[in-house]
Design a protein around this motif. Structure first.
Motif, PDB file in Angstrom:
ATOM      1  N   ASP A  22       0.785  -1.283   0.102  1.00  0.00           N
ATOM      2  CA  ASP A  22       0.009   0.030   0.011  1.00  0.00           C
ATOM      3  C   ASP A  22       0.862   1.262  -0.089  1.00  0.00           C
ATOM      4  O   ASP A  22       0.437   2.336  -0.639  1.00  0.00           O
ATOM      5  CB  ASP A  22      -0.948   0.094   1.170  1.00  0.00           C
ATOM      6  CG  ASP A  22      -1.977   1.176   1.079  1.00  0.00           C
ATOM      7  OD1 ASP A  22      -2.639   1.401   0.123  1.00  0.00           O
ATOM      8  OD2 ASP A  22      -2.222   1.927   2.126  1.00  0.00           O
ATOM      9  N   SER A  25       1.700   1.777  -3.661  1.00  0.00           N
ATOM     10  CA  SER A  25       0.789   1.763  -4.653  1.00  0.00           C
ATOM     11  C   SER A  25      -0.255   3.193  -4.465  1.00  0.00           C
ATOM     12  O   SER A  25      -0.633   3.753  -5.445  1.00  0.00           O
ATOM     13  CB  SER A  25      -0.361   0.484  -4.558  1.00  0.00           C
ATOM     14  OG  SER A  25      -1.151   0.669  -3.284  1.00  0.00           O
ATOM     15  N   SER A  26      -0.565   3.423  -3.265  1.00  0.00           N
ATOM     16  CA  SER A  26      -1.316   4.602  -3.082  1.00  0.00           C
ATOM     17  C   SER A  26      -0.758   5.897  -2.479  1.00  0.00           C
ATOM     18  O   SER A  26      -1.304   6.563  -2.095  1.00  0.00           O
ATOM     19  CB  SER A  26      -2.478   4.307  -2.025  1.00  0.00           C
ATOM     20  OG  SER A  26      -2.209   3.602  -0.910  1.00  0.00           O
TER      21      SER A  26
END
Length: 93
Positions: A22, A25-26
């Motif tokens: 995460d 990715s974000s």
């Protein structure tokens, strides 16, 4: 009891791996980074002691303890290298 501790450690490890994914990715977040590191640290302490287990426990222990071992060796190398060197990192104005 060891099986329950191993399953709990596996769950925490999977959650920590997701948090690392995460991060990439974000977008970066300090809270997610701290939670992932704390999760890997918790896996190290939750995993059952190596008494008389079979080869599966040893293989999983190697995989699940790897992030903790790499982090601890990296930090020890940095702090040991900082104590033995005479390099001044400060900025002179």
């Amino acid at each position: 009891m060891d099986t329950l501790r191993a399953l709990l450690a596996m769950g925490v490890f999977c959650l920590s791996c997701y948090l690392v994914f995460d991060l990439f990715s974000s977008g970066f977040s300090w809270m997610i980074l701290v939670a992932a590191i704390a999760g890997f640290l918790l896996v190290h302490f939750i995993w059952p002691e190596n008494k008389h287990h079979d080869a599966w426990y040893d293989a999983f222990e190697l995989i699940f303890d790897l992030p903790y071992q790499l982090t601890s060796r990296f930090l020890r190398a940095i702090f040991k290298g900082g104590k033995d060197s005479d390099i001044d990192i400060g900025i002179d104005l």
